[in-house]
Design a protein around this motif. Structure first.
Motif, PDB file in Angstrom:
ATOM      1  N   LYS A  19       0.825  -1.207   0.000  1.00 19.53           N
ATOM      2  CA  LYS A  19       0.000   0.000   0.000  1.00 19.53           C
ATOM      3  C   LYS A  19       0.859   1.256   0.000  1.00 19.53           C
ATOM      4  O   LYS A  19       0.449   2.274  -0.548  1.00 19.53           O
ATOM      5  CB  LYS A  19      -0.960  -0.004   1.178  1.00 19.53           C
TER       6      LYS A  19
ATOM      7  N   LYS B  76       3.704   1.561  -1.593  1.00 17.61           N
ATOM      8  CA  LYS B  76       4.166   1.718  -2.972  1.00 17.61           C
ATOM      9  C   LYS B  76       3.059   2.322  -3.846  1.00 17.61           C
ATOM     10  O   LYS B  76       3.308   3.205  -4.653  1.00 17.61           O
ATOM     11  CB  LYS B  76       4.609   0.370  -3.510  1.00 17.61           C
ATOM     12  N   VAL B  77       1.827   1.869  -3.663  1.00 14.57           N
ATOM     13  CA  VAL B  77       0.698   2.373  -4.449  1.00 14.57           C
ATOM     14  C   VAL B  77       0.447   3.845  -4.131  1.00 14.57           C
ATOM     15  O   VAL B  77       0.299   4.675  -5.037  1.00 14.57           O
ATOM     16  CB  VAL B  77      -0.566   1.526  -4.197  1.00 14.57           C
ATOM     17  N   THR B  78       0.428   4.184  -2.844  1.00 14.91           N
ATOM     18  CA  THR B  78       0.168   5.583  -2.485  1.00 14.91           C
ATOM     19  C   THR B  78       1.312   6.493  -2.912  1.00 14.91           C
ATOM     20  O   THR B  78       1.080   7.645  -3.265  1.00 14.91           O
ATOM     21  CB  THR B  78      -0.064   5.733  -0.973  1.00 14.91           C
ATOM     22  N   SER B  79       2.530   5.990  -2.908  1.00 16.85           N
ATOM     23  CA  SER B  79       3.636   6.826  -3.364  1.00 16.85           C
ATOM     24  C   SER B  79       3.545   7.088  -4.862  1.00 16.85           C
ATOM     25  O   SER B  79       3.808   8.200  -5.322  1.00 16.85           O
ATOM     26  CB  SER B  79       4.976   6.191  -3.009  1.00 16.85           C
ATOM     27  N   TRP B  80       3.155   6.095  -5.634  1.00 20.66           N
ATOM     28  CA  TRP B  80       2.980   6.306  -7.072  1.00 20.66           C
ATOM     29  C   TRP B  80       1.823   7.272  -7.349  1.00 20.66           C
ATOM     30  O   TRP B  80       1.908   8.120  -8.234  1.00 20.66           O
ATOM     31  CB  TRP B  80       2.741   4.983  -7.799  1.00 20.66           C
ATOM     32  N   ILE B  81       0.744   7.149  -6.577  1.00 24.92           N
ATOM     33  CA  ILE B  81      -0.385   8.068  -6.754  1.00 24.92           C
ATOM     34  C   ILE B  81       0.046   9.489  -6.430  1.00 24.92           C
ATOM     35  O   ILE B  81      -0.283  10.436  -7.160  1.00 24.92           O
ATOM     36  CB  ILE B  81      -1.576   7.627  -5.886  1.00 24.92           C
ATOM     37  N   SER B  82       0.814   9.664  -5.355  1.00 25.94           N
ATOM     38  CA  SER B  82       1.300  10.996  -4.985  1.00 25.94           C
ATOM     39  C   SER B  82       2.223  11.556  -6.053  1.00 25.94           C
ATOM     40  O   SER B  82       2.137  12.729  -6.418  1.00 25.94           O
ATOM     41  CB  SER B  82       2.050  10.942  -3.656  1.00 25.94           C
TER      42      SER B  82
ATOM     43  N   LEU C 142       2.481  10.750  -9.329  1.00 28.10           N
ATOM     44  CA  LEU C 142       1.761  11.086 -10.564  1.00 28.10           C
ATOM     45  C   LEU C 142       0.798  12.250 -10.351  1.00 28.10           C
ATOM     46  O   LEU C 142       0.602  13.077 -11.251  1.00 28.10           O
ATOM     47  CB  LEU C 142       1.026   9.855 -11.086  1.00 28.10           C
ATOM     48  N   GLY C 143       0.204  12.342  -9.162  1.00 29.83           N
ATOM     49  CA  GLY C 143      -0.676  13.469  -8.857  1.00 29.83           C
ATOM     50  C   GLY C 143       0.083  14.789  -8.850  1.00 29.83           C
ATOM     51  O   GLY C 143      -0.403  15.801  -9.365  1.00 29.83           O
TER      52      GLY C 143
ATOM     53  N   GLN D 134       4.582  20.731  -5.007  1.00 31.84           N
ATOM     54  CA  GLN D 134       4.664  19.581  -5.911  1.00 31.84           C
ATOM     55  C   GLN D 134       6.086  19.053  -5.998  1.00 31.84           C
ATOM     56  O   GLN D 134       6.300  17.835  -6.024  1.00 31.84           O
ATOM     57  CB  GLN D 134       4.139  19.966  -7.288  1.00 31.84           C
TER      58      GLN D 134
ATOM     59  N   THR E 298       6.769  17.057  -2.905  1.00 31.03           N
ATOM     60  CA  THR E 298       6.126  15.739  -2.962  1.00 31.03           C
ATOM     61  C   THR E 298       6.915  14.793  -3.847  1.00 31.03           C
ATOM     62  O   THR E 298       7.160  13.633  -3.475  1.00 31.03           O
ATOM     63  CB  THR E 298       4.687  15.872  -3.500  1.00 31.03           C
TER      64      THR E 298
END
Length: 93
Positions: A2, A4-10, A12-13, A48, A51
């Motif tokens: 989880k 890894k997923v949240t870091s990729w979302i952050s 790309l966001g 940004q 982040t």
């Protein structure tokens, strides 16, 4: 997983928001960008960039990898200290 997923979302966001803000500010601004828009964009850009850097520094959610690297380094230091003690004992004898 989880992390890894949240870091990729952050990651790309942050890239997406940066591109979107840049597009809206630069769009139809042939006469120039106003100072207030530039200040607003720069404050969002700093957030940004922070982040993106945080995600890079944590290795995209691999916090356990950094902990294992620290443990490996400590193990190497301990091994070298043991070797030094053994060599000192041999030299004294």
């Amino acid at each position: 997983m989880k992390y890894k997923v949240t870091s990729w979302i952050s990651f790309l966001g942050a890239l997406g928001w940066g591109g979107t803000l840049f597009f809206f500010i630069v769009k139809d601004k042939a006469h120039g960008i106003q100072l207030s828009e530039l200040l607003l964009f720069s404050t969002f850009l700093v957030c940004q960039i922070c982040t993106i850097l945080f995600v890079f520094w944590t290795g995209f959610g691999n916090s356990f990898a950094s902990m294992s690297k620290k443990l490996d380094l400590e193990n190497e230091i301990l091994k070298k200290q043991i070797e030094q003690k053994a060599l000192k004992k041999e030299l004294e004898n």
